[in-house]
Design a protein around this motif. Sequence first.
Motif, PDB file in Angstrom:
ATOM      1  N   GLU A  67       0.824  -1.209   0.000  1.00 32.25           N
ATOM      2  CA  GLU A  67       0.000   0.000   0.000  1.00 32.25           C
ATOM      3  C   GLU A  67       0.857   1.257   0.000  1.00 32.25           C
ATOM      4  O   GLU A  67       0.636   2.181  -0.782  1.00 32.25           O
ATOM      5  N   LYS A  68       1.848   1.299   0.879  1.00 35.35           N
ATOM      6  CA  LYS A  68       2.730   2.471   0.942  1.00 35.35           C
ATOM      7  C   LYS A  68       3.524   2.618  -0.360  1.00 35.35           C
ATOM      8  O   LYS A  68       3.710   3.718  -0.867  1.00 35.35           O
ATOM      9  N   TYR A  69       3.974   1.498  -0.899  1.00 32.50           N
ATOM     10  CA  TYR A  69       4.737   1.483  -2.153  1.00 32.50           C
ATOM     11  C   TYR A  69       3.911   2.078  -3.293  1.00 32.50           C
ATOM     12  O   TYR A  69       4.379   2.934  -4.038  1.00 32.50           O
ATOM     13  N   ILE A  70       2.676   1.654  -3.407  1.00 30.63           N
ATOM     14  CA  ILE A  70       1.799   2.142  -4.479  1.00 30.63           C
ATOM     15  C   ILE A  70       1.454   3.610  -4.277  1.00 30.63           C
ATOM     16  O   ILE A  70       1.507   4.410  -5.212  1.00 30.63           O
ATOM     17  N   ASP A  88     -17.231   2.164 -10.065  1.00 29.79           N
ATOM     18  CA  ASP A  88     -17.637   3.307  -9.248  1.00 29.79           C
ATOM     19  C   ASP A  88     -17.449   3.060  -7.754  1.00 29.79           C
ATOM     20  O   ASP A  88     -17.565   3.976  -6.949  1.00 29.79           O
ATOM     21  N   ASN A  89     -17.151   1.816  -7.356  1.00 29.55           N
ATOM     22  CA  ASN A  89     -16.799   1.510  -5.976  1.00 29.55           C
ATOM     23  C   ASN A  89     -15.953   0.231  -5.963  1.00 29.55           C
ATOM     24  O   ASN A  89     -15.873  -0.462  -6.975  1.00 29.55           O
ATOM     25  N   PRO A  90     -15.317  -0.076  -4.827  1.00 27.48           N
ATOM     26  CA  PRO A  90     -14.351  -1.181  -4.799  1.00 27.48           C
ATOM     27  C   PRO A  90     -14.978  -2.573  -4.646  1.00 27.48           C
ATOM     28  O   PRO A  90     -14.718  -3.294  -3.685  1.00 27.48           O
ATOM     29  N   LYS A  91     -15.806  -2.939  -5.622  1.00 33.33           N
ATOM     30  CA  LYS A  91     -16.433  -4.267  -5.613  1.00 33.33           C
ATOM     31  C   LYS A  91     -16.498  -4.776  -7.043  1.00 33.33           C
ATOM     32  O   LYS A  91     -16.740  -4.009  -7.980  1.00 33.33           O
ATOM     33  N   ILE A 111      -6.274   3.106  -1.021  1.00 31.15           N
ATOM     34  CA  ILE A 111      -6.362   1.663  -1.263  1.00 31.15           C
ATOM     35  C   ILE A 111      -7.346   1.070  -0.270  1.00 31.15           C
ATOM     36  O   ILE A 111      -7.330   1.407   0.919  1.00 31.15           O
ATOM     37  N   SER A 112      -8.195   0.185  -0.780  1.00 30.96           N
ATOM     38  CA  SER A 112      -9.149  -0.541   0.050  1.00 30.96           C
ATOM     39  C   SER A 112      -9.080  -2.007  -0.350  1.00 30.96           C
ATOM     40  O   SER A 112      -9.619  -2.394  -1.394  1.00 30.96           O
ATOM     41  N   GLY A 113      -8.361  -2.805   0.425  1.00 35.00           N
ATOM     42  CA  GLY A 113      -8.204  -4.224   0.103  1.00 35.00           C
ATOM     43  C   GLY A 113      -7.482  -4.419  -1.223  1.00 35.00           C
ATOM     44  O   GLY A 113      -6.369  -3.946  -1.405  1.00 35.00           O
ATOM     45  N   ASP A 114      -8.139  -5.084  -2.160  1.00 35.42           N
ATOM     46  CA  ASP A 114      -7.556  -5.364  -3.475  1.00 35.42           C
ATOM     47  C   ASP A 114      -7.843  -4.265  -4.494  1.00 35.42           C
ATOM     48  O   ASP A 114      -7.570  -4.439  -5.679  1.00 35.42           O
ATOM     49  N   TRP A 115      -8.379  -3.149  -4.047  1.00 35.59           N
ATOM     50  CA  TRP A 115      -8.818  -2.082  -4.947  1.00 35.59           C
ATOM     51  C   TRP A 115      -8.096  -0.768  -4.672  1.00 35.59           C
ATOM     52  O   TRP A 115      -7.778  -0.449  -3.523  1.00 35.59           O
ATOM     53  N   ILE A 116      -7.843  -0.011  -5.745  1.00 37.55           N
ATOM     54  CA  ILE A 116      -7.228   1.311  -5.633  1.00 37.55           C
ATOM     55  C   ILE A 116      -8.195   2.346  -6.195  1.00 37.55           C
ATOM     56  O   ILE A 116      -8.707   2.193  -7.304  1.00 37.55           O
ATOM     57  N   ASN A 117      -8.422   3.402  -5.425  1.00 35.86           N
ATOM     58  CA  ASN A 117      -9.159   4.550  -5.947  1.00 35.86           C
ATOM     59  C   ASN A 117      -8.155   5.400  -6.714  1.00 35.86           C
ATOM     60  O   ASN A 117      -7.113   5.775  -6.173  1.00 35.86           O
ATOM     61  N   TRP A 146      -6.133  -3.977  -8.102  1.00 35.89           N
ATOM     62  CA  TRP A 146      -4.679  -3.941  -8.257  1.00 35.89           C
ATOM     63  C   TRP A 146      -4.013  -5.298  -8.041  1.00 35.89           C
ATOM     64  O   TRP A 146      -2.876  -5.505  -8.447  1.00 35.89           O
ATOM     65  N   ARG A 147      -4.735  -6.228  -7.415  1.00 37.62           N
ATOM     66  CA  ARG A 147      -4.179  -7.565  -7.226  1.00 37.62           C
ATOM     67  C   ARG A 147      -5.308  -8.583  -7.209  1.00 37.62           C
ATOM     68  O   ARG A 147      -6.460  -8.269  -6.892  1.00 37.62           O
ATOM     69  N   ASN A 148      -4.947  -9.794  -7.574  1.00 43.14           N
ATOM     70  CA  ASN A 148      -5.857 -10.920  -7.516  1.00 43.14           C
ATOM     71  C   ASN A 148      -5.094 -12.031  -6.817  1.00 43.14           C
ATOM     72  O   ASN A 148      -4.236 -12.663  -7.425  1.00 43.14           O
ATOM     73  N   GLU A 149      -5.335 -12.204  -5.530  1.00 43.17           N
ATOM     74  CA  GLU A 149      -4.569 -13.098  -4.666  1.00 43.17           C
ATOM     75  C   GLU A 149      -3.093 -12.720  -4.745  1.00 43.17           C
ATOM     76  O   GLU A 149      -2.741 -11.631  -4.341  1.00 43.17           O
ATOM     77  N   ASN A 150      -2.224 -13.560  -5.312  1.00 43.38           N
ATOM     78  CA  ASN A 150      -0.788 -13.247  -5.385  1.00 43.38           C
ATOM     79  C   ASN A 150      -0.370 -12.665  -6.722  1.00 43.38           C
ATOM     80  O   ASN A 150       0.817 -12.534  -6.989  1.00 43.38           O
TER      81      ASN A 150
END
Length: 160
Positions: A67-70, A88-91, A111-117, A146-150
């Motif tokens: 998160e900090k890196y991104i 329009d939202n992180p889902k 960043i919220s979980g696997d999603w970036i605003n 931004w990610r899907n598992e690994n």
Amino acid sequence: MTDLFSDVNTFEDGHIVNFCAKFHKPDYGIMHLVCLDSTEKTYKVIVNESDIKYVSKIDNGSFWTWEKYILNSIGINAKHPLTLSIKDNPKSNASTIDSTGNMNSYCANTISGDWINIRYSCLYENDIVEECFSAKNCSKTGWIKWRNENELLIAIYLMP
């Protein structure tokens, strides 16, 4: 086990590094590695895309979360732009607000979980990188995965 330990000096002239880092800019003294785990004295890192090595923790090194890196990058874009959907939202089932499949660069807001605003069309809109750091200049936003598992789904730009 000694073949798993690496001693790295990014400043030493002619030093041969026997692995490939995620990002390496020796003229700036920067080397980024993907950290899997750490102990009191070492980081367990991925090198050459899949090999495991251990690197000593050093006083002038630092550990950043993804998160900090991104959020400290100057921009991101999709590794596979043709599959990009800006939501329009992180889902995953959220409404798609843009799916142009373009090569735009975006700026990470949060960043919220696997999603970036993201803010988009701001990095190169006026050929001024600083625009990325001012939300006033880039009002259109959305969410991208931004990610899907690994699997990392984005490219991260660290320098202009």
